[in-house]
Design an enzyme around this catalytic site. Structure first.
Site, PDB file in Angstrom:
ATOM      1  N   GLY A   1      49.935  -3.172  57.391  1.00 51.06           N
ATOM      2  CA  GLY A   1      49.990  -3.009  58.848  1.00 51.06           C
ATOM      3  C   GLY A   1      50.861  -4.123  59.385  1.00 51.06           C
ATOM      4  O   GLY A   1      50.452  -5.278  59.361  1.00 51.06           O
TER       5      GLY A   1
ATOM      6  N   LYS B   1      54.672 -10.976  58.727  1.00 47.08           N
ATOM      7  CA  LYS B   1      55.912 -10.492  58.101  1.00 47.08           C
ATOM      8  C   LYS B   1      56.652  -9.539  59.039  1.00 47.08           C
ATOM      9  O   LYS B   1      57.866  -9.602  59.153  1.00 47.08           O
ATOM     10  CB  LYS B   1      55.583  -9.765  56.779  1.00 47.08           C
ATOM     11  CG  LYS B   1      54.931 -10.667  55.739  1.00 47.08           C
ATOM     12  CD  LYS B   1      54.592  -9.900  54.467  1.00 47.08           C
ATOM     13  CE  LYS B   1      53.495  -8.858  54.648  1.00 47.08           C
ATOM     14  NZ  LYS B   1      52.184  -9.386  54.988  1.00 47.08           N
TER      15      LYS B   1
ATOM     16  N   ASP C   1      49.180 -10.321  56.066  1.00 43.26           N
ATOM     17  CA  ASP C   1      49.095 -10.492  57.515  1.00 43.26           C
ATOM     18  C   ASP C   1      49.648 -11.835  57.994  1.00 43.26           C
ATOM     19  O   ASP C   1      49.179 -12.389  58.998  1.00 43.26           O
ATOM     20  CB  ASP C   1      47.642 -10.332  58.003  1.00 43.26           C
ATOM     21  CG  ASP C   1      47.062  -8.985  57.634  1.00 43.26           C
ATOM     22  OD1 ASP C   1      47.825  -8.010  57.610  1.00 43.26           O
ATOM     23  OD2 ASP C   1      45.845  -8.905  57.366  1.00 43.26           O
TER      24      ASP C   1
ATOM     25  N   GLN D   1      51.663  -6.891  52.034  1.00 45.06           N
ATOM     26  CA  GLN D   1      50.568  -7.714  51.493  1.00 45.06           C
ATOM     27  C   GLN D   1      51.066  -9.155  51.269  1.00 45.06           C
ATOM     28  O   GLN D   1      52.034  -9.550  51.901  1.00 45.06           O
ATOM     29  CB  GLN D   1      49.991  -7.114  50.203  1.00 45.06           C
ATOM     30  CG  GLN D   1      49.235  -5.804  50.408  1.00 45.06           C
ATOM     31  CD  GLN D   1      50.122  -4.583  50.489  1.00 45.06           C
ATOM     32  OE1 GLN D   1      51.011  -4.394  49.685  1.00 45.06           O
ATOM     33  NE2 GLN D   1      49.879  -3.729  51.462  1.00 45.06           N
TER      34      GLN D   1
HETATM   35  P1  GDP Z   1      52.004  -8.691  58.678  1.00 43.18           P
HETATM   36  O1  GDP Z   1      51.097  -7.714  57.993  1.00 43.18           O
HETATM   37  O2  GDP Z   1      52.348  -9.836  57.814  1.00 43.18           O
HETATM   38  O3  GDP Z   1      53.196  -8.047  59.290  1.00 43.18           O
HETATM   39  O4  GDP Z   1      51.141  -9.308  59.869  1.00 43.18           O
HETATM   40  P2  GDP Z   1      50.210  -8.500  60.915  1.00 43.18           P
HETATM   41  O5  GDP Z   1      51.089  -7.800  61.872  1.00 43.18           O
HETATM   42  O6  GDP Z   1      49.188  -7.705  60.212  1.00 43.18           O
HETATM   43  O7  GDP Z   1      49.435  -9.700  61.589  1.00 43.18           O
HETATM   44  C1  GDP Z   1      50.107 -10.770  62.176  1.00 43.18           C
HETATM   45  C2  GDP Z   1      49.677 -10.856  63.636  1.00 43.18           C
HETATM   46  O8  GDP Z   1      50.162 -12.055  64.169  1.00 43.18           O
HETATM   47  C3  GDP Z   1      50.236  -9.752  64.502  1.00 43.18           C
HETATM   48  O9  GDP Z   1      49.304  -9.447  65.494  1.00 43.18           O
HETATM   49  C4  GDP Z   1      51.486 -10.391  65.116  1.00 43.18           C
HETATM   50  O10 GDP Z   1      51.844  -9.820  66.377  1.00 43.18           O
HETATM   51  C5  GDP Z   1      51.013 -11.780  65.287  1.00 43.18           C
HETATM   52  N1  GDP Z   1      52.003 -12.839  65.260  1.00 43.18           N
HETATM   53  C6  GDP Z   1      53.060 -13.028  64.422  1.00 43.18           C
HETATM   54  N2  GDP Z   1      53.607 -14.224  64.638  1.00 43.18           N
HETATM   55  C7  GDP Z   1      52.919 -14.795  65.637  1.00 43.18           C
HETATM   56  C8  GDP Z   1      52.961 -16.067  66.295  1.00 43.18           C
HETATM   57  O11 GDP Z   1      53.775 -16.925  65.974  1.00 43.18           O
HETATM   58  N3  GDP Z   1      52.024 -16.291  67.264  1.00 43.18           N
HETATM   59  C9  GDP Z   1      51.095 -15.372  67.633  1.00 43.18           C
HETATM   60  N4  GDP Z   1      50.260 -15.665  68.615  1.00 43.18           N
HETATM   61  N5  GDP Z   1      51.010 -14.188  67.028  1.00 43.18           N
HETATM   62  C10 GDP Z   1      51.903 -13.919  66.038  1.00 43.18           C
HETATM   63  P1  IMO Z   2      49.977  -6.394  55.125  1.00 42.14           P
HETATM   64  O1  IMO Z   2      51.257  -5.812  54.581  1.00 42.14           O
HETATM   65  C1  IMO Z   2      46.049  -7.936  54.322  1.00 42.14           C
HETATM   66  C2  IMO Z   2      43.807  -6.143  51.041  1.00 42.14           C
HETATM   67  C3  IMO Z   2      42.559  -5.362  51.372  1.00 42.14           C
HETATM   68  C4  IMO Z   2      41.735  -5.656  50.139  1.00 42.14           C
HETATM   69  C5  IMO Z   2      42.777  -5.651  49.031  1.00 42.14           C
HETATM   70  C6  IMO Z   2      42.886  -4.326  48.290  1.00 42.14           C
HETATM   71  O2  IMO Z   2      49.650  -5.930  56.491  1.00 42.14           O
HETATM   72  O3  IMO Z   2      49.983  -7.866  54.959  1.00 42.14           O
HETATM   73  P2  IMO Z   2      43.951  -1.999  48.940  1.00 42.14           P
HETATM   74  O4  IMO Z   2      43.628  -1.054  50.040  1.00 42.14           O
HETATM   75  O5  IMO Z   2      45.358  -2.466  48.910  1.00 42.14           O
HETATM   76  O6  IMO Z   2      43.515  -1.501  47.588  1.00 42.14           O
HETATM   77  O7  IMO Z   2      43.002  -3.280  49.216  1.00 42.14           O
HETATM   78  O8  IMO Z   2      44.020  -5.948  49.650  1.00 42.14           O
HETATM   79  N1  IMO Z   2      45.042  -5.697  51.738  1.00 42.14           N
HETATM   80  C7  IMO Z   2      45.618  -6.378  52.732  1.00 42.14           C
HETATM   81  N2  IMO Z   2      45.227  -7.497  53.364  1.00 42.14           N
HETATM   82  N3  IMO Z   2      47.209  -7.360  54.648  1.00 42.14           N
HETATM   83  C8  IMO Z   2      47.634  -6.258  54.004  1.00 42.14           C
HETATM   84  O9  IMO Z   2      48.850  -5.732  54.194  1.00 42.14           O
HETATM   85  C9  IMO Z   2      46.806  -5.686  53.023  1.00 42.14           C
HETATM   86  N4  IMO Z   2      46.879  -4.597  52.226  1.00 42.14           N
HETATM   87  C10 IMO Z   2      45.804  -4.628  51.431  1.00 42.14           C
HETATM   88  O10 IMO Z   2      41.950  -5.839  52.543  1.00 42.14           O
HETATM   89  O11 IMO Z   2      41.206  -6.946  50.217  1.00 42.14           O
HETATM   90 MG    MG Z   3      49.272  -6.786  58.306  1.00 35.98          MG
END
Ligand code: GDP
Ligand code: IMO
Ligand code: MG
Length: 422
Positions: free
Chosen positions: A40, A16, A13, A223
């Site tokens: 996600g 990416k 998270d 991840q």
């Molecule tokens: P990912 O799994 O690495 O793609 O990250 P996620 O989408 O799960 O979570 C990152 C969150 O941060 C999302 O809600 C993005 O919209 C948000 N985001 C990414 N870059 C920025 C930033 O520079 N500032 C803010 N406020 N939100 C950001």
């Molecule tokens: P993105 O791509 C954050 C975490 C779960 C748990 C562990 C194992 O959005 O960064 P799993 O269901 O994979 O067996 O869970 O890994 N986890 C993540 N945490 N971002 C993710 O994906 C994750 N995918 C799995 O919360 O701790």
């Molecule tokens: Mg994510």
């Protein structure tokens, strides 16, 4: 742009999805090579929010080729829903999305086993996304998995599903869970198989042809480094190689075709699920949650939050070979008076400048912090690096120096135009 692997440098998270979306501009082919719909990835285009789970985020740009590679585990029913969701939002998918014949298929028994194992673990649970990821990769390694190529071959699929259900229903019964009906699973998976058939391809050959044409490939990591099955905080990890090497094995593109590795990290740290997080801090978590930030994109769970951990990101730079850094969510720290950065760990009288492998030691490590003055100014409108407050620039330079990779992108908001190329 050259062939670029993008990985998460923390616990997932990191943002990416947003950075992939920005880099896709210069890419021809975008590939997911590991993980499944546990991921996600959030992308904002104007006010429209997209959350991608299996489909590469590159699909949101017109005319790009998006590949779900051999290293991904695919829940076909969920993938159909995701494609349908994208179509409703006006995204063109047909002719742009390709699914590897050799990607493994996630079944309902994988999801059920994932959930049952978590219950059995009780307070030692991993906190998985319950998407069946661990059991599916387990079957792959045990050589009893089913692949997309089997899913789209009806007679073979029927026979294999019968065998697999026989074994897995016994296991489910042993857990006290309800056995699954062959008819129901078969009908749902055959329907998904028919839907997905036009997307199925030999993606290794496709990728090699793209390399031969000199096209730019962008590998979308899922991840993060510390969720890697080998390099993460085992057993509190996911079941795939989330680090740079996974992009090669999970796509069939060899290491000598890779030109650079970009690490994405937040200006602070978050983790969702259980396991050690040395810099976890309630104050920063409360602040971010009160701003409505840091809730999981897949499960909606509040993410655990902490200060930036440079011991961890330095380790990530090492195992991924990070060339460049994209630092996101800088704006999350806009109101802080003082910002802490972990520069070492202490445990039982010993100092660590690296991440110890013993999970019990890591869980008990006390962070050693350096303090930086906050900038207490909104950064969200900055378009160039020099428009950021001096204290902010100093902080970003310090965390990239501590990590040991070049600052490439500074992100000050979720939108495309809140991206500063340094
Ligand atoms: P990912 O799994 O690495 O793609 O990250 P996620 O989408 O799960 O979570 C990152 C969150 O941060 C999302 O809600 C993005 O919209 C948000 N985001 C990414 N870059 C920025 C930033 O520079 N500032 C803010 N406020 N939100 C950001
Ligand atoms: P993105 O791509 C954050 C975490 C779960 C748990 C562990 C194992 O959005 O960064 P799993 O269901 O994979 O067996 O869970 O890994 N986890 C993540 N945490 N971002 C993710 O994906 C994750 N995918 C799995 O919360 O701790
Ligand atoms: Mg994510």
């Amino acid at each position: 742009m050259a062939n670029t692997i993008l990985v998460g440098a923390q616990w997932g998270d990191e943002g990416k999805g947003k950075i992939i979306d920005v880099l896709t501009e210069e890419a021809d082919v975008i590939v997911r090579s590991q993980g499944g719909n546990n991921a996600g990835h959030t992308v904002f285009i104007g006010q429209q929010k997209f959350v991608l789970h299996l489909v590469p985020s590159g699909i949101l740009h017109k005319g790009k080729t998006c590949i779900i590679g051999n290293g991904v585990v695919v829940d076909p029913v969920s993938l159909v829903e995701e494609i349908e969701g994208l179509l409703k939002l006006g995204v063109k998918v047909s002719g742009h999305l390709f699914l590897s014949e050799t990607a493994h298929v996630v079944f309902p028994y994988h999801r059920e086993l994932d959930a049952q194992r978590e219950v059995l673990k009780g307070r030692h649970k991993i906190g998985t996304t319950k998407r069946g990821i661990g059991p599916c990769y387990g079957d792959k390694a045990a050589r009893v998995g089913m692949r997309v190529i089997d899913l789209v071959n009806p007679p073979r699929f029927e026979e294999r599903l019968k065998q697999r259900l026989k074994e897995n229903n016994e296991v489910l019964k042993a857990f006290g869970a309800k056995p699954l009906s062959f008819q129901k699973v078969h009908a749902a998976y055959r329907a998904a198989g028919d839907y997905l058939k036009p997307f199925v391809a030999n993606t290794v050959i496709m990728l090699h042809k793209a390399c031969g044409r000199g096209q730019n490939i962008l590998f979308e990591g899922a991840q993060g480094t510390f969720l890697d099955i080998d390099h993460g905080t085992y057993p509190f990890v996911t079941s795939s190689n989330t680090t740079a090497g996974g992009a090669c094995t999970g796509s069939g593109v060899p290491p000598n075709r890779i030109d650079r590795v970009v690490g994405v990290m937040k200006a602070y740290t978050t983790r969702v699920g259980e396991g050690p997080l040395p810099t976890e801090n309630a104050e920063i978590a409360d602040m971010l949650h009160a701003m409505g930030r840091e809730f999981g994109a897949t499960t909606g769970r509040p993410r655990r939050c902490g200060w930036f951990d440079s011991v961890a990101t330095r380790h990530a730079a090492m195992v991924n070979g990070l060339d460049d850094l994209a630092i996101t969510n800088i704006d999350g720290l806009d109101t802080m008076e003082t910002i802490k950065v972990c520069i070492g760990y202490r445990h039982a009288g010993k100092k660590y400048d690296y991440v110890p492998n013993d999970i019990e030691v890591l869980s008990q490590c006390q962070p050693v912090y350096a303090e930086f003055p906050g900038w207490k100014t909104p950064t969200t409108a900055a378009k160039e690096f020099k428009q950021l407050p001096v204290a902010c620039r100093n902080y970003l330079k310090a965390i990239s120096d501590l990590t040991g990779a070049k600052l490439f992108i500074a992100s000050v908001g979720p939108a495309r135009d809140q991206t500063i190329f340094v």
